[in-house]
Design an enzyme around this catalytic site. Structure first.
Site, PDB file in Angstrom:
ATOM      1  N   CYS A  15       0.809  -1.217   0.000  1.00 10.45           N
ATOM      2  CA  CYS A  15       0.000   0.000   0.000  1.00 10.45           C
ATOM      3  C   CYS A  15       0.843   1.268   0.000  1.00 10.45           C
ATOM      4  O   CYS A  15       0.316   2.360  -0.222  1.00 10.45           O
ATOM      5  CB  CYS A  15      -0.948  -0.001   1.205  1.00 10.45           C
ATOM      6  SG  CYS A  15      -2.087  -1.414   1.207  1.00 10.45           S
ATOM      7  N   TYR A  46      -4.408 -25.512   2.166  1.00 12.27           N
ATOM      8  CA  TYR A  46      -5.103 -24.296   2.605  1.00 12.27           C
ATOM      9  C   TYR A  46      -4.809 -23.181   1.605  1.00 12.27           C
ATOM     10  O   TYR A  46      -3.815 -23.217   0.866  1.00 12.27           O
ATOM     11  CB  TYR A  46      -4.629 -23.874   3.996  1.00 12.27           C
ATOM     12  CG  TYR A  46      -4.941 -24.859   5.095  1.00 12.27           C
ATOM     13  CD1 TYR A  46      -6.082 -24.715   5.875  1.00 12.27           C
ATOM     14  CD2 TYR A  46      -4.077 -25.925   5.355  1.00 12.27           C
ATOM     15  CE1 TYR A  46      -6.367 -25.625   6.891  1.00 12.27           C
ATOM     16  CE2 TYR A  46      -4.353 -26.840   6.374  1.00 12.27           C
ATOM     17  CZ  TYR A  46      -5.500 -26.679   7.126  1.00 12.27           C
ATOM     18  OH  TYR A  46      -5.792 -27.571   8.136  1.00 12.27           O
ATOM     19  N   TYR A  97     -14.042  12.419  24.061  1.00 12.29           N
ATOM     20  CA  TYR A  97     -14.390  13.778  23.645  1.00 12.29           C
ATOM     21  C   TYR A  97     -13.502  14.815  24.305  1.00 12.29           C
ATOM     22  O   TYR A  97     -13.300  14.821  25.515  1.00 12.29           O
ATOM     23  CB  TYR A  97     -15.853  14.092  23.986  1.00 12.29           C
ATOM     24  CG  TYR A  97     -16.143  15.584  24.054  1.00 12.29           C
ATOM     25  CD1 TYR A  97     -15.962  16.388  22.933  1.00 12.29           C
ATOM     26  CD2 TYR A  97     -16.542  16.193  25.245  1.00 12.29           C
ATOM     27  CE1 TYR A  97     -16.191  17.751  22.983  1.00 12.29           C
ATOM     28  CE2 TYR A  97     -16.776  17.553  25.307  1.00 12.29           C
ATOM     29  CZ  TYR A  97     -16.593  18.332  24.178  1.00 12.29           C
ATOM     30  OH  TYR A  97     -16.810  19.687  24.227  1.00 12.29           O
TER      31      TYR A  97
END
Length: 821
Positions: A44, A280, A427
């Site tokens: 990425c 697998y 917050y």
């Protein structure tokens, strides 16, 4: 008993499996093959190395062959490709990439992690084309980076608007390359719905990306230097990046007779086991179950591959775990913006015939009174009766990632929309609001579930209005003036109760506001008075974002139907030769219409041809400044987002400027200010300043209680008679003492209003009056009302004209906007 485990492919899935296998068992023999040189790298991060955002290539390498071998005692054979699986013999045939040497390697357990490969379609001319790139691995990255470094291309074409395509477009622009992005769909980032991706389109255009949507490539010519689109357009380019998606790398599995499914992906069960009990498969090459509806799907993302790699190691070592499915949570950076999604989108839900509802909100990324807050647009999809969450999407400058992550976690936890308001999220003003955007969208969705609010959507409202439906816009007049849905009727929320008799209870009334909150309040008023009502989800903001995008797309299609080449759109031509360096104006922190008013004032001071560079933190300024420039005859040279703020370059043109030259005949505005309430006075001056900034010649006519708005706070003592004294005792003495029309509570509401205005950088009424006068707004005091109310000329603020009804009527006749407040 020890096992021999062979892994085909490294990177996210294979490397994760290998490391976990060793951590769980020191005795097993673990062999990992990879046909590439690099076994573990940051896929990425590749576009950002090309864009020089990541400058050190070495940082892309997560693990080296030597490093993994030393730490985990793995037998790693890179540059070695597995070409065949011999299931009966439990061996794989491998070939050394550099020497061509082949041999068979036995296994007890085989783990396939071959990944996915970029799609390279068979387009006429592609085989002869040069300088066409795909991006999958480190060698691909090196080729693209070297080409950009050495050849310095002026123009690149990116084909495909998915994650990689978007990231490549951005990073090539960062390198100074002009970019055209071609996408067959009518939008980029297809995991998002059309209205949610509209701001991304606008943002990409701002950064110089030429978007060619709903178009595809029909052929290449001139060795790839010319791209022929299905629309007939021809793009001349220096390089091409193919990014139209990937397909599972499942050839050896299919040839070995393993069962495959969606898009040819290797089919596995919840234990990641294929149709062979000794084999697998994990990662981008496998078919998995969608987490929401348990349907087969393929999701080539990093998180599933890493998670499956760890789980398969656990399963091989006898642990009772399973893979529960993939939601497809993803995120991307698009220049200054963030776009993220999780779960299903609306397009997919509709195509599958699922029952669902959707809501939109546009809250701030954190508390509005703390500097730097920017809007976050969120969409939530859910079952309309159970509240089961199906998906969410988010777009904005800041704070998108954590909101989508919270909702993705809520889906995994089995929460419904009714649980979202109950989430106790962190917050503090720099980070959020006391009611976080996730709480807010939970409240909105809960209102739908509980039957307190019915919604209508942006793609339905135009047809409804065209067919005669009533659409009430409950925003203030100034907001409606700056932009509205065609056919809407403006009834400000505070006036709604006074106008209930105007509408029939036999029809459904539709309401809208800016983002949906006032529309909800209006719908509650109407519903409790016996009306059938639906609120436009996301309000005018959602509708206008996608409408602007449709208009931009249509402009691209029609602007140059016969163009032979695609070029980057040039800025509008200057009306005069630019004079000197641009003058800088910083309006950050001001809310609408503050930035426009400051621009109007500053441009009035400029000479013909002089330029102004404006910086604004209000995202709405991006659309407002273009409308203002067109209205006033000035030239908008450019506008763009810079570090999350709007930067506009203006040049003073030959047209009239409202504050200096007045407006053209017939383009005036007049208003009667009858009320002496603070909120209504504020509304009148907001509208007046907005109208003046849009080029209108504005006259405000103050009568009866409205005269208190323009009284001096330090007026001299004036001799008055009986009733005049009584009026003086009952009335506020100046604008600072005006009460609120609602919830005044003996002056407490007034103080609260002023406090909130101060916190949110909204100018006081005194400041608005001064700004209006500076903007050229003409203020007239009704002499007849002054006489009745016992108000003397000496008590009025400076700059007030005295006049009668004829003065007002004369102004009204010369204009096209007249209001009574």
């Amino acid at each position: 008993m020890s096992k021999k485990i062979v892994i085909v492919g490294g990177v996210a899935g294979g490397a994760s499996a290998a490391a976990r296998l060793r951590r769980l068992n020191e005795e097993n023999q673990i062999v990992m093959f990879d046909r590439g040189e690099y076994i573990s790298f940051a896929n990425c991060g590749l576009p950002y190395y090309i864009g020089d955002v990541i400058q050190d290539r070495q940082k892309l390498l997560v693990q080296t062959v030597e490093g993994m071998h030393q730490r985990f005692q793995l037998d790693i054979r890179n540059l070695t490709e597995v070409t065949k699986i011999n299931r009966a013999e439990k061996t794989v045939t491998v070939k050394h990439v550099q020497t061509g040497e082949t041999y068979d390697e036995s296994y007890d357990v085989l783990v396939l992690s071959p990944g996915a490969k970029p799609i390279r379609p068979n387009i006429p001319g592609i085989e002869e084309a040069e300088d066409i790139f795909t991006l999958r691995n480190i060698p691909d990255t090196d080729k693209i980076r070297s080409y950009v470094d050495d050849k310095a291309p002026k123009h690149a074409t990116v084909i495909g608007g998915g994650f990689i395509g978007i990231e490549m477009a951005e990073n090539l622009r960062e390198r100074g390359v002009d970019v055209t992005l071609v996408e067959m769909a009518d939008q980029v980032m297809t995991p998002l719905d059309r209205e949610m991706v509209a701001p991304i389109h606008e943002h990409m255009r701002l950064h110089g990306v030429d978007l060619q949507l709903s178009d595809g490539v029909s052929s290449f010519s001139d060795h790839g230097k010319k791209i022929h689109l299905t629309s007939g357009r021809v793009i001349e380019t220096d390089m091409v990046v193919m990014s139209i998606g990937v397909i599972p790398e499942s050839t050896i599995a299919r040839e070995a007779g393993l069962e495959t499914g969606t898009r040819g992906a290797i089919r596995v069960n919840e234990k990641m086991l294929t149709s062979d009990p000794n084999i697998y498969a994990i990662g981008d090459a496998v078919e998995v179950l969608d987490y929401i509806f348990k349907e087969p799907t393929v999701v080539p993302l990093a998180w599933p591959a890493n998670r499956q790699g760890r789980l398969v190691a656990d399963i091989i070592n006898g642990r009772d775990v399973k893979y529960n499915g993939t939601m497809g949570t993803g995120i991307a950076k698009v220049f200054d913006m963030t776009v993220a999604s999780t779960g299903w989108n609306e397009k997919r839900l509709k195509a599958a015939g699922k029952e669902f509802e959707a809501v939109h909100v546009h809250p701030g990324s954190h508390a509005g009174y703390y500097p730097g807050s920017t809007p976050v647009s969120l969409k939530l999809l859910f079952h309309p009766t159970t509240g089961e969450i199906y998906g969410a999407q988010g777009v904005g400058m800041n704070g998108v990632d954590k909101r989508i992550d919270v909702i993705a976690t809520a889906i995994k936890g089995g929460l419904t929309v009714l649980d979202l308001p109950d989430l106790e999220l962190s917050y503090a003003p720099p980070f959020s609001s006391a009611k976080d955007p996730v709480n807010m969208i939970g409240y909105v969705a809960s209102n739908v579930i509980l039957g307190d609010n019915e919604v209508v959507h942006w793609d339905e409202i135009d047809a409804l209005v065209e067919n005669g439906a009533t659409l009430l816009d409950v925003r203030d007049e100034s907001e409606h003036e700056l932009g509205k849905i065609p056919g809407s009727i403006n009834i400000p929320l505070n006036s709604l109760r006074d106008n209930l008799d105007s509408y029939s209870k036999d029809e459904t009334i539709y309401v809208t506001c800016q983002v949906g909150l006032r529309g909800y309040l209006a719908s509650r008023i109407l519903r409790q008075n016996g009306f059938k009502v639906k609120n436009l989800s996301g309000g005018y903001k959602t509708w206008s974002q996608v409408r602007r995008d449709f208009d931009a797309l249509e402009t691209v299609k029609t602007a140059d139907e016969t163009a032979a080449t695609a070029t980057k759109e040039a800025p509008p031509a200057m009306t005069n030769e630019p004079v000197g360096e641009p003058i800088f104006l910083d309006t950050c922190g001001l809310q609408c219409p503050g930035p426009i008013l400051e621009v109007n004032k500053k441009v009035a001071e400029l000479g013909e041809g002089e330029t102004l560079r404006v910086l604004a933190s209000d995202p709405g300024f991006f659309a407002d400044i273009e409308a203002w420039a067109k209205k006033t005859g000035n030239k908008l040279v450019s506008k763009q987002f810079v570090n999350g703020r709007v930067e506009a370059i203006l040049q003073k043109g030959n047209g009239p400027v409202a504050a200096q030259a007045g407006a053209p005949a017939g383009d005036g505005a007049s208003m009667v200010v009858f009320s002496g309430d603070l909120d209504r006075a504020l509304a009148s001056f907001i509208i007046a300043q907005g109208a003046a900034a849009m080029g209108k010649e504005v006259t405000m006519f103050f009568t009866f209680w409205g005269l208190n708005v323009i009284r001096k706070p330090d007026a001299p003592d004036v001799k008055k008679q009986g009733l005049e004294k009584m009026f003086g005792m009952m009335m506020p003495s100046h604008a600072g003492e005006l009460p609120l029309s609602n919830m005044n509570f003996g002056g407490v509401g007034q103080k609260m209003m002023k406090k909130v205005m101060s916190d949110k950088n909204v100018p006081s009424l005194d400041q608005m009056i001064k700004s209006a006068q500076e903007a050229g707004v003409k203020m007239v005091a009704c002499t007849m009302s002054m006489d009745v109310m016992g108000i003397k000329e000496e008590e009025l603020i400076d700059g007030i004209n005295l006049g009668g009804v004829a003065a007002y009527l004369g102004a009204a006749e010369g204009g096209n906007l007249n209001l009574f407040i």
